[in-house]
Design a protein around this motif. Structure first.
Motif, PDB file in Angstrom:
ATOM      1  N   PHE A 166       0.844  -1.188   0.000  1.00  0.00           N
ATOM      2  CA  PHE A 166       0.000   0.000   0.000  1.00  0.00           C
ATOM      3  C   PHE A 166       0.877   1.236   0.000  1.00  0.00           C
ATOM      4  O   PHE A 166       1.913   1.276   0.658  1.00  0.00           O
ATOM      5  N   ARG A 192      -5.778   2.197   4.835  1.00  0.00           N
ATOM      6  CA  ARG A 192      -6.273   1.222   3.861  1.00  0.00           C
ATOM      7  C   ARG A 192      -5.671  -0.158   4.111  1.00  0.00           C
ATOM      8  O   ARG A 192      -6.360  -1.173   4.039  1.00  0.00           O
ATOM      9  N   GLU A 219      -7.888  -3.446   5.140  1.00  0.00           N
ATOM     10  CA  GLU A 219      -7.890  -4.685   4.350  1.00  0.00           C
ATOM     11  C   GLU A 219      -7.510  -5.880   5.213  1.00  0.00           C
ATOM     12  O   GLU A 219      -8.138  -6.939   5.134  1.00  0.00           O
ATOM     13  N   GLU A 277      -9.639  -2.945   0.658  1.00  0.00           N
ATOM     14  CA  GLU A 277      -9.131  -1.803   1.405  1.00  0.00           C
ATOM     15  C   GLU A 277     -10.196  -0.763   1.733  1.00  0.00           C
ATOM     16  O   GLU A 277     -10.048   0.003   2.681  1.00  0.00           O
TER      17      GLU A 277
END
Length: 132
Positions: free
Chosen positions: A24, A32, A36, A118
């Protein structure tokens, strides 16, 4: 490794062993990443078998390694796609990015699968799936 996606939000590669490596980056990368991880753990704990399984979590690198859920899908009818994303509801999750790019097809069992959680929302008690 084979590069699948290289955008401002993520770098996704598939290793020679078939595992998916997602790093990420960009705006709200940590949030995010954490979301996730939380959602995938939640889905695994509830026995959802049409999403990737977390194999490795590297918070220091904002990276996860997951199982591979098959090949990207190029075409799928709107009703079929809507039904597929709706299958997450009994597991307490709403995807929140219900786009074709997040659908794969697993040839081993002929199953359409969902990836990229995410932005997903856990609909029931998020305290049940703490991020470790």
């Amino acid at each position: 490794m084979h590069e699948i996606k290289d955008t401002a939000r993520a770098l996704v590669r598939i290793g020679y062993d078939g595992r998916v490596h997602k790093t990420f980056r960009g705006h709200q990368a940590r949030e995010r990443f954490e979301n996730e991880v939380r959602v995938l753990r939640h889905l695994e704990a509830r026995g959802c078998d049409f999403v990737p399984r977390l194999l490795t979590v590297e918070p220091e690198n904002l990276k996860i390694i997951t199982t591979n859920c098959g090949s990207r899908v190029d075409q799928l009818g709107a009703e079929h796609m809507k039904a597929l994303f709706a299958e997450l509801a009994p597991f307490g999750v709403r995807h929140d990015d219900a786009e074709m790019r997040n659908v794969t097809y697993r040839t081993t069992d002929g199953r359409f699968c969902l990836i990229d959680f995410e932005f997903a929302t856990i609909l029931d008690d998020p305290a049940l799936t703490p991020l470790r």
